[in-house]
Design a protein around this motif. Structure first.
Motif, short mmCIF file in Angstrom:
data_model
loop_
_atom_site.label_atom_id
_atom_site.label_comp_id
_atom_site.label_asym_id
_atom_site.label_seq_id
_atom_site.Cartn_x
_atom_site.Cartn_y
_atom_site.Cartn_z
N VAL A 44 0.84 -1.19 0.00
CA VAL A 44 0.00 0.00 0.00
C VAL A 44 0.88 1.24 0.00
CG1 VAL A 44 -1.69 1.30 1.35
CG2 VAL A 44 -1.98 -1.17 1.03
N LEU A 45 1.91 1.25 0.85
CA LEU A 45 2.83 2.39 0.87
C LEU A 45 3.45 2.63 -0.50
CD1 LEU A 45 4.88 2.01 4.17
CD2 LEU A 45 3.24 3.80 3.61
N MET A 46 3.83 1.55 -1.15
CA MET A 46 4.51 1.66 -2.44
C MET A 46 3.63 2.33 -3.48
SD MET A 46 6.26 -2.07 -2.55
CE MET A 46 7.28 -2.65 -1.21
N HIS A 47 2.37 1.98 -3.51
CA HIS A 47 1.52 2.60 -4.55
C HIS A 47 1.06 3.99 -4.14
CE1 HIS A 47 -2.39 1.18 -2.74
NE2 HIS A 47 -2.88 2.18 -3.43
N PHE A 48 0.99 4.29 -2.85
CA PHE A 48 0.69 5.65 -2.43
C PHE A 48 1.71 6.63 -3.00
CE2 PHE A 48 -1.68 4.81 1.87
CZ PHE A 48 -2.85 4.52 1.20
N ILE A 49 2.98 6.24 -3.01
CA ILE A 49 4.04 7.12 -3.51
C ILE A 49 3.74 7.49 -4.97
CG2 ILE A 49 6.50 7.28 -4.11
CD1 ILE A 49 6.96 5.26 -1.73
N TYR A 50 3.49 6.49 -5.78
CA TYR A 50 3.25 6.75 -7.20
C TYR A 50 2.03 7.64 -7.43
CZ TYR A 50 2.07 6.37 -12.05
OH TYR A 50 1.74 6.69 -13.35
N LEU A 95 8.54 5.25 3.82
CA LEU A 95 7.89 6.34 4.54
C LEU A 95 8.52 7.68 4.19
CD1 LEU A 95 7.26 4.76 8.05
CD2 LEU A 95 5.53 5.46 6.38
N THR A 96 9.84 7.71 4.07
CA THR A 96 10.52 8.96 3.69
C THR A 96 10.08 9.41 2.30
OG1 THR A 96 12.43 8.52 5.09
CG2 THR A 96 12.79 9.99 3.20
N GLN A 97 10.05 8.48 1.35
CA GLN A 97 9.61 8.82 0.00
C GLN A 97 8.16 9.29 -0.03
OE1 GLN A 97 10.82 6.04 -3.19
NE2 GLN A 97 11.95 5.01 -1.54
N LEU A 98 7.34 8.66 0.79
CA LEU A 98 5.94 9.04 0.85
C LEU A 98 5.78 10.44 1.43
CD1 LEU A 98 3.13 8.23 0.20
CD2 LEU A 98 3.04 6.96 2.33
N ARG A 99 6.54 10.75 2.45
CA ARG A 99 6.49 12.11 3.01
C ARG A 99 6.95 13.14 1.96
NH1 ARG A 99 7.78 9.05 7.80
NH2 ARG A 99 6.19 9.50 9.37
N GLN A 100 7.96 12.79 1.19
CA GLN A 100 8.43 13.70 0.14
C GLN A 100 7.38 13.86 -0.95
OE1 GLN A 100 12.05 11.63 -0.81
NE2 GLN A 100 13.28 12.87 0.60
N ALA A 101 6.75 12.77 -1.36
CA ALA A 101 5.70 12.84 -2.38
C ALA A 101 4.53 13.67 -1.87
CB ALA A 101 5.23 11.43 -2.76
N HIS A 102 4.21 13.52 -0.60
CA HIS A 102 3.11 14.30 -0.03
C HIS A 102 3.44 15.79 -0.03
CE1 HIS A 102 -0.46 15.16 2.17
NE2 HIS A 102 0.20 15.64 3.21
#
Length: 155
Positions: A44-50, A95-102
């Motif tokens: 789930v985390l992986m696709h949230f980033i994209y 999580l770091t990548q997701l925070r950056q994408a957000h």
């Protein structure tokens, strides 16, 4: 055209949902073995980033007069590609990548001159506006966390 207050309300709601989601993944979501369909919490985390990045790219494209950002295939195909691309990364890296994408998405949304412009085009040809994408992302994130929590409770 979205008024400044309605735009900020959309951005604020998405940010609230994402913060709650990140808190879940910083805690119980980090260690759960729960699945929704075939997707574990990591997946789930992986696709949230994209999807966060794709929405930001679409908002930015619309802002400069470009076309809606094209999604190359359906969600399951994109999710599988994301899983394979990120499978070697740690939970903390995700999580770091997701925070950056957000952060990128929040910036793009706040700078967008008109959230009612088309910004994303699904592989089916359906076009979504920035407003629709922000609303959908907030709902989608909350649904995924709720489903993971329910699946963990059912074990």
């Amino acid at each position: 055209m979205a008024t400044p207050s309605s735009k900020e309300a959309l951005v604020t709601e998405l940010d609230r949902v994402v913060r709650e989601t990140l808190a879940y993944f910083d805690g119980a979501g980090r260690v759960t073995a729960a699945r929704v369909d075939r997707w574990h919490a990591r997946d789930v985390l992986m696709h949230f980033i994209y999807f966060h990045d794709a929405t930001a790219w679409g908002l930015q494209s619309a802002a400069v007069g470009g076309p809606p950002w094209p999604l190359p295939t359906g969600a399951d195909g994109i999710n599988e590609v994301c899983r394979r691309l990120h499978e070697h990364e740690s939970f903390d890296e995700l999580l770091t990548q997701l925070r950056q994408a957000h952060a990128r998405l929040l910036g793009a949304a706040r700078r967008a001159p008109d959230l009612d412009k088309p910004c994303l085009k699904r592989s089916t040809g359906e076009v979504l506006t920035g407003r629709q994408r922000l609303e959908l992302l907030a709902r989608h994130w909350a649904e995924h966390v709720s489903e993971l929590q329910a699946a963990a409770g059912a074990r």
